[in-house]
Scaffold this motif. Structure first.
Motif, PDB file in Angstrom:
ATOM      1  N   GLN A  10      98.509  95.592 -31.432  1.00 16.63           N
ATOM      2  CA  GLN A  10      98.933  96.550 -30.415  1.00 16.63           C
ATOM      3  C   GLN A  10      98.661  96.017 -29.013  1.00 16.63           C
ATOM      4  O   GLN A  10      99.484  96.161 -28.111  1.00 16.63           O
ATOM      5  N   GLU A  11      97.520  95.388 -28.822  1.00 19.50           N
ATOM      6  CA  GLU A  11      97.194  94.799 -27.519  1.00 19.50           C
ATOM      7  C   GLU A  11      98.177  93.685 -27.169  1.00 19.50           C
ATOM      8  O   GLU A  11      98.612  93.574 -26.015  1.00 19.50           O
ATOM      9  N   LEU A  12      98.542  92.879 -28.155  1.00 22.30           N
ATOM     10  CA  LEU A  12      99.510  91.806 -27.938  1.00 22.30           C
ATOM     11  C   LEU A  12     100.873  92.389 -27.563  1.00 22.30           C
ATOM     12  O   LEU A  12     101.525  91.915 -26.629  1.00 22.30           O
ATOM     13  N   LEU A  13     101.284  93.420 -28.263  1.00 24.68           N
ATOM     14  CA  LEU A  13     102.547  94.083 -27.958  1.00 24.68           C
ATOM     15  C   LEU A  13     102.545  94.656 -26.541  1.00 24.68           C
ATOM     16  O   LEU A  13     103.506  94.494 -25.790  1.00 24.68           O
ATOM     17  N   ASN A  14     101.453  95.308 -26.153  1.00 28.53           N
ATOM     18  CA  ASN A  14     101.346  95.871 -24.804  1.00 28.53           C
ATOM     19  C   ASN A  14     101.388  94.784 -23.736  1.00 28.53           C
ATOM     20  O   ASN A  14     102.005  94.959 -22.686  1.00 28.53           O
ATOM     21  N   THR A  15     100.746  93.663 -23.998  1.00 30.46           N
ATOM     22  CA  THR A  15     100.748  92.544 -23.052  1.00 30.46           C
ATOM     23  C   THR A  15     102.147  91.974 -22.900  1.00 30.46           C
ATOM     24  O   THR A  15     102.610  91.711 -21.783  1.00 30.46           O
ATOM     25  N   ARG A  16     102.838  91.804 -24.015  1.00 30.89           N
ATOM     26  CA  ARG A  16     104.212  91.293 -23.957  1.00 30.89           C
ATOM     27  C   ARG A  16     105.124  92.251 -23.201  1.00 30.89           C
ATOM     28  O   ARG A  16     105.973  91.826 -22.411  1.00 30.89           O
ATOM     29  N   LEU A  17     104.951  93.538 -23.428  1.00 34.07           N
ATOM     30  CA  LEU A  17     105.747  94.541 -22.722  1.00 34.07           C
ATOM     31  C   LEU A  17     105.489  94.473 -21.222  1.00 34.07           C
ATOM     32  O   LEU A  17     106.430  94.499 -20.420  1.00 34.07           O
ATOM     33  N   SER A  18     104.243  94.344 -20.832  1.00 39.43           N
ATOM     34  CA  SER A  18     103.902  94.242 -19.410  1.00 39.43           C
ATOM     35  C   SER A  18     104.527  93.002 -18.780  1.00 39.43           C
ATOM     36  O   SER A  18     105.055  93.068 -17.661  1.00 39.43           O
ATOM     37  N   ILE A  25     111.334  93.322 -13.079  1.00 35.93           N
ATOM     38  CA  ILE A  25     111.143  93.801 -11.709  1.00 35.93           C
ATOM     39  C   ILE A  25     111.333  92.659 -10.707  1.00 35.93           C
ATOM     40  O   ILE A  25     112.019  92.820  -9.695  1.00 35.93           O
ATOM     41  N   LEU A  26     110.749  91.516 -10.985  1.00 34.68           N
ATOM     42  CA  LEU A  26     110.897  90.371 -10.083  1.00 34.68           C
ATOM     43  C   LEU A  26     112.351  89.909 -10.002  1.00 34.68           C
ATOM     44  O   LEU A  26     112.855  89.600  -8.912  1.00 34.68           O
ATOM     45  N   LEU A  27     113.052  89.867 -11.126  1.00 40.24           N
ATOM     46  CA  LEU A  27     114.468  89.485 -11.104  1.00 40.24           C
ATOM     47  C   LEU A  27     115.293  90.487 -10.300  1.00 40.24           C
ATOM     48  O   LEU A  27     116.201  90.098  -9.559  1.00 40.24           O
ATOM     49  N   ASN A  28     114.989  91.768 -10.442  1.00 40.05           N
ATOM     50  CA  ASN A  28     115.702  92.784  -9.663  1.00 40.05           C
ATOM     51  C   ASN A  28     115.468  92.590  -8.169  1.00 40.05           C
ATOM     52  O   ASN A  28     116.393  92.716  -7.360  1.00 40.05           O
ATOM     53  N   LEU A  29     114.253  92.283  -7.790  1.00 43.25           N
ATOM     54  CA  LEU A  29     113.952  92.053  -6.373  1.00 43.25           C
ATOM     55  C   LEU A  29     114.699  90.836  -5.841  1.00 43.25           C
ATOM     56  O   LEU A  29     115.197  90.842  -4.715  1.00 43.25           O
ATOM     57  N   ILE A  30     114.807  89.808  -6.655  1.00 48.13           N
ATOM     58  CA  ILE A  30     115.557  88.616  -6.245  1.00 48.13           C
ATOM     59  C   ILE A  30     117.030  88.963  -6.065  1.00 48.13           C
ATOM     60  O   ILE A  30     117.674  88.546  -5.101  1.00 48.13           O
ATOM     61  N   VAL A  47     117.805  98.169 -15.108  1.00 44.78           N
ATOM     62  CA  VAL A  47     117.473  99.403 -14.394  1.00 44.78           C
ATOM     63  C   VAL A  47     116.589 100.288 -15.277  1.00 44.78           C
ATOM     64  O   VAL A  47     115.591 100.842 -14.812  1.00 44.78           O
ATOM     65  N   ILE A  48     116.927 100.393 -16.559  1.00 47.21           N
ATOM     66  CA  ILE A  48     116.142 101.199 -17.494  1.00 47.21           C
ATOM     67  C   ILE A  48     114.728 100.632 -17.624  1.00 47.21           C
ATOM     68  O   ILE A  48     113.739 101.376 -17.576  1.00 47.21           O
ATOM     69  N   VAL A  49     114.613  99.321 -17.762  1.00 44.66           N
ATOM     70  CA  VAL A  49     113.288  98.689 -17.871  1.00 44.66           C
ATOM     71  C   VAL A  49     112.480  98.936 -16.607  1.00 44.66           C
ATOM     72  O   VAL A  49     111.283  99.229 -16.667  1.00 44.66           O
ATOM     73  N   THR A  50     113.117  98.864 -15.459  1.00 43.06           N
ATOM     74  CA  THR A  50     112.429  99.106 -14.192  1.00 43.06           C
ATOM     75  C   THR A  50     111.930 100.543 -14.112  1.00 43.06           C
ATOM     76  O   THR A  50     110.800 100.794 -13.696  1.00 43.06           O
ATOM     77  N   ALA A  54     108.017 101.743 -13.918  1.00 43.89           N
ATOM     78  CA  ALA A  54     107.479 102.620 -12.877  1.00 43.89           C
ATOM     79  C   ALA A  54     106.750 103.810 -13.493  1.00 43.89           C
ATOM     80  O   ALA A  54     105.649 104.166 -13.053  1.00 43.89           O
ATOM     81  N   ILE A  55     107.332 104.389 -14.511  1.00 44.56           N
ATOM     82  CA  ILE A  55     106.682 105.521 -15.192  1.00 44.56           C
ATOM     83  C   ILE A  55     105.370 105.085 -15.810  1.00 44.56           C
ATOM     84  O   ILE A  55     104.348 105.769 -15.696  1.00 44.56           O
ATOM     85  N   ARG A  56     105.374 103.920 -16.446  1.00 41.70           N
ATOM     86  CA  ARG A  56     104.142 103.404 -17.079  1.00 41.70           C
ATOM     87  C   ARG A  56     103.054 103.165 -16.032  1.00 41.70           C
ATOM     88  O   ARG A  56     101.882 103.494 -16.247  1.00 41.70           O
ATOM     89  N   LEU A  57     103.433 102.611 -14.901  1.00 43.98           N
ATOM     90  CA  LEU A  57     102.460 102.369 -13.832  1.00 43.98           C
ATOM     91  C   LEU A  57     101.887 103.675 -13.292  1.00 43.98           C
ATOM     92  O   LEU A  57     100.679 103.801 -13.055  1.00 43.98           O
TER      93      LEU A  57
END
Length: 63
Positions: A10-18, A25-30, A47-50, A54-57
Motif C-alpha cells: 500500500q505504501e508503494l502504491l501511494n508513493t507511485r500515485l504521488s 502537474i509539472l507537465l500541465n505547468l509546462i 485534468v482529472i489527475v490534477t 489537488a483534492i488529495r493535497l
C-alpha cells in the motif's frame, strides 16, 4: 508477516500515485507556458489527475 507485506504494498502504491500526480502537474505547468499562441491544450485525463491531486493535497493538509 502477511499484514506487513500488504502495508508495504500500500505504501508503494501511494508513493507511485504521488509521483504520477507530481509528473502530471509539472507537465500541465509546462504546457501552460505557450509563448507562441493564445491558448493551450491539456489532455482530459491530465485534468482529472490534477483535480484528484489537488483534492488529495487538501485532504492531507487537514489531518
Amino acid at each position: 508477516m502477511d499484514t506487513k507485506i500488504k502495508q508495504l504494498e500500500q505504501e508503494l502504491l501511494n508513493t507511485r500515485l504521488s509521483l504520477e500526480q507530481a509528473e502530471v502537474i509539472l507537465l500541465n505547468l509546462i504546457r501552460l507556458d505557450n509563448q507562441t499562441g493564445d491558448n493551450f491544450l491539456l489532455p482530459h485525463e491530465d485534468v482529472i489527475v490534477t483535480q484528484k491531486s489537488a483534492i488529495r493535497l487538501l485532504q492531507s493538509s487537514q489531518i
